[in-house]
Scaffold this active site. Structure first.
Site, PDB file in Angstrom:
ATOM      1  N   GLU A   1     -12.714   5.599  -1.721  1.00 39.73           N
ATOM      2  CA  GLU A   1     -13.982   4.876  -1.753  1.00 39.73           C
ATOM      3  C   GLU A   1     -15.034   5.780  -2.406  1.00 39.73           C
ATOM      4  O   GLU A   1     -14.794   6.974  -2.607  1.00 39.73           O
ATOM      5  CB  GLU A   1     -14.447   4.498  -0.338  1.00 39.73           C
ATOM      6  CG  GLU A   1     -14.750   5.702   0.550  1.00 39.73           C
ATOM      7  CD  GLU A   1     -15.234   5.320   1.936  1.00 39.73           C
ATOM      8  OE1 GLU A   1     -15.396   4.122   2.188  1.00 39.73           O
ATOM      9  OE2 GLU A   1     -15.440   6.231   2.752  1.00 39.73           O
TER      10      GLU A   1
ATOM     11  N   PHE B   1     -12.916  14.185  24.259  1.00 38.21           N
ATOM     12  CA  PHE B   1     -13.999  14.064  23.280  1.00 38.21           C
ATOM     13  C   PHE B   1     -14.881  12.853  23.558  1.00 38.21           C
ATOM     14  O   PHE B   1     -15.461  12.272  22.639  1.00 38.21           O
ATOM     15  CB  PHE B   1     -13.456  14.008  21.848  1.00 38.21           C
ATOM     16  CG  PHE B   1     -12.736  15.256  21.432  1.00 38.21           C
ATOM     17  CD1 PHE B   1     -13.428  16.345  20.917  1.00 38.21           C
ATOM     18  CD2 PHE B   1     -11.357  15.358  21.564  1.00 38.21           C
ATOM     19  CE1 PHE B   1     -12.765  17.495  20.541  1.00 38.21           C
ATOM     20  CE2 PHE B   1     -10.685  16.509  21.193  1.00 38.21           C
ATOM     21  CZ  PHE B   1     -11.389  17.575  20.687  1.00 38.21           C
TER      22      PHE B   1
ATOM     23  N   GLU C   1     -14.399   9.715  -2.883  1.00 34.60           N
ATOM     24  CA  GLU C   1     -13.446  10.225  -1.903  1.00 34.60           C
ATOM     25  C   GLU C   1     -12.023   9.856  -2.299  1.00 34.60           C
ATOM     26  O   GLU C   1     -11.753   8.757  -2.775  1.00 34.60           O
ATOM     27  CB  GLU C   1     -13.782   9.682  -0.511  1.00 34.60           C
ATOM     28  CG  GLU C   1     -15.238   9.952  -0.125  1.00 34.60           C
ATOM     29  CD  GLU C   1     -15.466   9.935   1.374  1.00 34.60           C
ATOM     30  OE1 GLU C   1     -14.484   9.772   2.127  1.00 34.60           O
ATOM     31  OE2 GLU C   1     -16.626  10.088   1.782  1.00 34.60           O
TER      32      GLU C   1
ATOM     33  N   GLU D   1       0.848  -1.193   0.000  1.00 30.09           N
ATOM     34  CA  GLU D   1       0.000   0.000   0.000  1.00 30.09           C
ATOM     35  C   GLU D   1       0.881   1.240   0.000  1.00 30.09           C
ATOM     36  O   GLU D   1       1.837   1.339   0.770  1.00 30.09           O
ATOM     37  CB  GLU D   1      -0.895   0.004   1.241  1.00 30.09           C
ATOM     38  CG  GLU D   1      -1.885   1.151   1.263  1.00 30.09           C
ATOM     39  CD  GLU D   1      -2.864   1.045   2.428  1.00 30.09           C
ATOM     40  OE1 GLU D   1      -3.483   2.073   2.769  1.00 30.09           O
ATOM     41  OE2 GLU D   1      -2.999  -0.046   2.990  1.00 30.09           O
TER      42      GLU D   1
ATOM     43  N   ASN E   1     -10.847   9.286  12.501  1.00 32.26           N
ATOM     44  CA  ASN E   1     -11.388   9.055  11.156  1.00 32.26           C
ATOM     45  C   ASN E   1     -12.811   9.585  10.981  1.00 32.26           C
ATOM     46  O   ASN E   1     -13.523   9.184  10.054  1.00 32.26           O
ATOM     47  CB  ASN E   1     -11.343   7.564  10.790  1.00 32.26           C
ATOM     48  CG  ASN E   1      -9.928   7.026  10.755  1.00 32.26           C
ATOM     49  OD1 ASN E   1      -9.026   7.701  10.284  1.00 32.26           O
ATOM     50  ND2 ASN E   1      -9.732   5.828  11.270  1.00 32.26           N
TER      51      ASN E   1
ATOM     52  N   ASN F   1     -19.036   6.877  -1.733  1.00 32.47           N
ATOM     53  CA  ASN F   1     -20.231   6.824  -0.889  1.00 32.47           C
ATOM     54  C   ASN F   1     -21.452   7.069  -1.766  1.00 32.47           C
ATOM     55  O   ASN F   1     -21.623   8.151  -2.326  1.00 32.47           O
ATOM     56  CB  ASN F   1     -20.170   7.872   0.226  1.00 32.47           C
ATOM     57  CG  ASN F   1     -19.273   7.417   1.363  1.00 32.47           C
ATOM     58  OD1 ASN F   1     -19.381   6.294   1.830  1.00 32.47           O
ATOM     59  ND2 ASN F   1     -18.373   8.283   1.792  1.00 32.47           N
TER      60      ASN F   1
END
Length: 484
Positions: free
Chosen positions: A107, A167, A94, A19, A54, A109
């Site tokens: 990807e 968070f 994306e 990758e 993410n 969507n």
């Protein structure tokens, strides 16, 4: 070779898939719109690089990074992809984009995205309307030549997450929920997409996003300025929320310069978010507002309980404002149209129709409109502004002198306790009384807002008591276990 050998012995297949490592990655996506008649167009891009775990936090359109040539190439490939699979309706392709503007498919969507409003704001195209028309079998009435970029749009995702607690999800009742007024003019726009209401309950069973606050302006600095003001004026009480963090990002030099990657949050806030220390000049502006507001409260106080008969009683003009570790001696010169607050160096002109007790103060300082969230407290106010949560004191010179002699209150020692960091459900307890735990060891799992949160030991210790069991629903700071 070692990898090939391991693959061959484990799976009987020594092929290796490598990758590509992308340096300084940005997350940029292309909005496409395709019909069933073979037409497909792209509606420019959205920059979505400000992410945490993410999950997108802030989006904007267009990207401050892409050139028109790269935008066109990304758009053309996105349309080719959609047409290759016979896709119809609105969709998003994306990409990861590196520092040299090379882009790599991530990807697609096949749905409407949360951040679709920023595309609508810069193109004037109602994506939902277009989706319905395409679903009805209509051909697109818009061509690629019709798609323009008009101005700049920002979107901030308001989450029921407490930035001061890493968070973590926050639940509870919205005791106050007052978004800024939506508006649209030739030079500015504010839009808020939301599904919650004042008095409603934010529960642990749903996603923590409670609103999508969007702003538009002719250029990026103006859109950011609009977002700053909109966030300052957004009143949310009763739960922890990320408005302070969003405000901090809007003032961050790297964000303002458009110098962002998907690692922005972890690089700029490696130890978490602990609030904002405002520049001294900004503190003076807040201090001038606090002094003017405090003086109004003092005037009201002198007029109650028959004190109006005391003609010699008057509100003083000299005060000492304490804010974020600074002390500013000030003198207030008031007139029917406002107040001039004099500091040792310089002064600020303050005007407002604020009355004591109002939680939102819309102030005009030196001709510039700002919004402060205000809460009265002893000798001053709690003021929230631009990501800072401040205790601002306004005292007479003698009171300020004596206040320095007061003993600071020490926070209780909780180092031997595991406290529940958020309201949630205990899913699993991984230790027992008497166990010796090591730093980083899993202690228990708490579920809230579709996420499982693993709580780990901060240091080596022995478990002495366990107060919670699987299935228990706990509040914030409830004791889960004790250590010795």
């Amino acid at each position: 070779q070692s990898s090939k050998n391991e693959a061959a012995s484990s799976f009987g297949d020594d092929r290796i898939f490598i990758e590509k490592f992308v340096t300084q990655p940005r997350h940029i996506e292309i909005q496409v719109l395709a019909d069933s008649h073979g037409n497909c167009i792209y509606l420019n891009e959205r920059e979505c690089s400000i992410q945490r775990r993410n999950q997108k936090v802030i989006e904007e359109a267009p990207s401050p990074f892409l050139t028109p040539e790269v935008r066109k190439a990304m758009g053309a490939q996105s349309c080719a992809l959609a047409q290759a699979v016979g896709y119809t309706s609105a969709g998003t392709v994306e990409f990861i984009v590196d520092s040299a503007q090379n882009f790599y498919f991530l990807e697609m969507n096949t749905r409407l995205q949360v951040e679709h409003p920023v595309t609508e704001l810069i193109t004037g195209v109602d994506l939902v309307e277009q989706m319905i028309r395409v679903a009805n079998g209509e051909a697109l009435s818009i061509t690629q030549e019709d798609v323009k970029i008009n101005g700049w749009a920002m979107e901030s995702r308001l989450y029921a997450e407490d930035p001061y607690r890493g968070f973590l999800p926050s639940i509870g009742r919205l005791t106050r929920y007052r978004p800024p007024a939506e508006s649209r003019s030739a030079t500015a726009a504010v839009r808020n997409d939301t599904g919650v209401y004042e008095g409603g309950e934010i529960s642990m069973f749903y996603d923590p996003m409670i609103a999508k606050l969007c702003t538009w302006a002719p250029d990026r600095p103006a859109a950011i300025a609009q977002m700053r003001n909109a966030l300052d004026a957004f009143e949310v009480e009763g739960i922890g929320h990320n408005i302070p963090f969003l405000s901090a990002v809007m003032d961050h030099p790297k964000f303002c310069a458009g110098n962002i990657t998907t690692a922005f949050i972890e690089e700029e806030y490696p130890d978490g978010f602990h609030g904002v220390d405002l520049p001294q000049e900004t503190l003076k502006i807040v201090g001038a507002c606090a002094a003017a507001m405090y003086r109004l409260g003092e005037i009201r106080r002198t007029k109650v309980s028959g004190r109006m008969d005391n003609h010699e009683r008057r509100v003083r003009d000299d005060w000492v404002v304490g804010i974020q570790g600074h002390e500013f001696p000030v003198t207030i010169a008031a007139d029917p149209n406002g107040s001039t607050v004099h500091f040792e160096s310089g002064s600020h002109r303050v005007a407002s129709d604020w009355t004591p007790g109002k939680p939102l103060a819309l102030m005009n300082v030196d001709g510039i409109d700002i919004a402060l969230k205000v809460e009265k407290c002893t000798s001053g106010f709690r003021i929230r502004f631009r990501g800072a949560d401040m205790r601002v004191t306004v005292r007479s010179p003698r009171q300020a002198e004596l206040a320095k002699l007061m003993i600071e209150k020490v926070a209780p020692d909780t180092s031997k306790l595991l406290l529940c960091p958020m309201p949630g459900l205990i899913v699993k307890v991984d230790v027992a009384v008497g166990d010796e735990v090591q730093e980083g060891q899993t202690l228990c799992t708490v579920e809230a807002m579709k996420m499982e949160n693993i709580l780990r030991a901060e240091k080596k210790a022995i478990v002495s008591k366990i107060h919670a069991a699987p299935g228990d629903s706990l509040a914030v700071d409830a004791i889960i276990m004790e250590f010795e």
